[in-house]
Scaffold this motif. Structure first.
Motif, mmCIF file in Angstrom:
data_model
loop_
_atom_site.group_PDB
_atom_site.id
_atom_site.type_symbol
_atom_site.label_atom_id
_atom_site.label_comp_id
_atom_site.label_asym_id
_atom_site.label_seq_id
_atom_site.Cartn_x
_atom_site.Cartn_y
_atom_site.Cartn_z
ATOM 1 N N UNK A 225 0.589 -1.245 -0.018
ATOM 2 C CA UNK A 225 0.139 0.006 0.186
ATOM 3 C C UNK A 225 0.924 1.239 0.060
ATOM 4 N N UNK A 226 2.091 1.093 -0.036
ATOM 5 C CA UNK A 226 3.030 2.393 -0.063
ATOM 6 C C UNK A 226 3.483 2.559 -1.323
ATOM 7 N N UNK A 227 3.268 3.687 -2.010
ATOM 8 C CA UNK A 227 4.134 3.905 -3.119
ATOM 9 C C UNK A 227 5.483 3.654 -3.363
ATOM 10 N N UNK A 228 5.917 2.739 -4.071
ATOM 11 C CA UNK A 228 7.367 2.652 -4.376
ATOM 12 C C UNK A 228 8.233 3.956 -4.608
ATOM 13 N N UNK A 229 7.589 4.830 -5.401
ATOM 14 C CA UNK A 229 8.212 5.992 -5.593
ATOM 15 C C UNK A 229 8.020 7.138 -4.560
ATOM 16 N N UNK A 230 7.462 7.007 -3.511
ATOM 17 C CA UNK A 230 7.131 7.987 -2.404
ATOM 18 C C UNK A 230 8.168 8.294 -1.805
ATOM 19 N N UNK A 231 8.521 9.494 -1.449
ATOM 20 C CA UNK A 231 9.593 10.146 -0.776
ATOM 21 C C UNK A 231 9.038 10.254 0.910
ATOM 22 N N UNK A 232 7.997 9.604 1.081
ATOM 23 C CA UNK A 232 7.759 9.842 2.609
ATOM 24 C C UNK A 232 8.474 8.953 3.587
ATOM 25 N N UNK A 233 8.880 9.550 4.624
ATOM 26 C CA UNK A 233 9.743 8.608 5.584
ATOM 27 C C UNK A 233 8.635 7.607 6.388
ATOM 28 N N UNK A 234 8.890 6.313 6.143
ATOM 29 C CA UNK A 234 8.043 5.231 6.887
ATOM 30 C C UNK A 234 8.574 4.698 7.830
ATOM 31 N N UNK A 235 7.772 4.626 9.011
ATOM 32 C CA UNK A 235 8.207 3.880 10.178
ATOM 33 C C UNK A 235 7.177 2.788 10.414
ATOM 34 N N UNK A 236 7.459 1.691 10.687
ATOM 35 C CA UNK A 236 6.609 0.655 11.057
ATOM 36 C C UNK A 236 6.680 -0.048 12.441
#
Length: 292
Positions: A225-236
């Motif tokens: 569900x997260x765009x591969x090209x997203x620049x968002x910093x994602x924390x799981x």
């Protein structure tokens, strides 16, 4: 400009401090997303906000209608406009507030309502505007908690709660898009603590496998569900706590908590799940409820 980019952000107004906070949040979001805002006040002679009665010079229809319009104008005047002017549309409707919001929300990208309104008393009992609207609106809804003096904008993360259900996956996609627009981190949170019996399995063996499953769930959701090209910093974040407490604790350091309408374990007829319901009631920041 595309039709989607010009869809309005709808705000429910009732003259309360909560609706002022909702309008301020909506205006800031409109600045970020380059959208117009529609401020709507719905009223009926037997169900209009109490302040309208108090402000009306006469109790006839014209007097009440004029008081409703004046209340909307006063609410707007009390909320400062962003430095970049926003197109603000004013709409006073002789209609039940929930019915008016549901009808107008069909043409909106997002609907924003305040958590501290006269209709939200007694912990959102059945019949309140917020509770009824959340059960009838099919689009994204943000319930704004706090006051109209919250600092905006901010760089705190957006937090989204997940459990693998379709609504929570829709919530992740919505949260990721909004984190990208705001340039802030996205924290994907899964509370995995369970009160179910371990059926004789030692706790030392049970909880490591539960955590491993939670971490795998987070990885799968992020991959899907997260765009591969997203620049968002994602924390799981797999949290050894109940889903509700995990999100409420995270809300203390977030600018927005995002939840799906109903996750795993809910009855099909319950549109708003218990975790979403408790976040709307108790979160320390605005809460976005996303229908999957």
């Amino acid at each position: 400009m595309s039709t989607e980019s010009t869809r309005t952000i709808l705000v429910g107004i009732d003259g309360s401090a909560g609706s002022e906070a909702a309008l301020r949040w909506a205006l800031e979001t409109a600045r970020i997303e380059h959208r117009p805002v529609t401020a709507l006040l719905g009223w009926t002679a037997d169900g209009l906000p109490r302040p309208v009665y108090q402000a009306a010079a006469t109790a006839d229809y014209k007097g009440l209608a004029a008081a409703a319009t004046e209340m909307l104008d006063r609410t707007i005047e009390r909320v400062p406009m962003p430095d970049l002017p926003i197109e603000l549309r004013r709409l006073v409707v002789d209609q039940d507030p929930v019915d008016a919001l549901v009808a107008e929300a069909k043409n909106a990208s997002l609907t924003v309502i305040g958590a501290r309104s006269p209709g939200l008393a007694h912990r959102i009992l059945a019949g309140s505007v917020a509770q009824r609207f959340l059960h009838h609106c099919s689009g994204p809804v943000v319930v704004v908690r706090g006051t109209a003096t919250d600092d905006l904008p901010d760089q705190r993360p957006i937090v989204v709660g997940v459990d693998g259900s379709a609504p929570s996956q829709a919530a992740v996609r919505w949260a990721e898009a909004n984190a990208a627009e705001r340039g802030v981190p996205l924290h994907i949170v899964h509370g995995y603590h369970s009160n179910i019996t371990t059926l004789g399995v030692p706790l030392d063996d049970f909880y490591p496998s539960l955590r491993a499953g939670a971490e795998q769930l987070l990885t799968d959701i992020a991959t899907a569900d997260i765009d591969d090209e997203s620049d968002v910093e994602v924390s799981l974040q797999a949290v050894d706590d109940t889903p509700t407490r995990a999100l409420l604790n995270a809300s203390a350091h977030a600018q927005l908590v995002v939840v799906g309408t109903r996750g795993h374990g809910g009855f099909a007829e319950l549109v708003l799940g218990s975790t979403a319901h408790q976040c709307v009631l108790h979160a320390a920041c605005p809460v976005a409820v996303i229908h999957g």
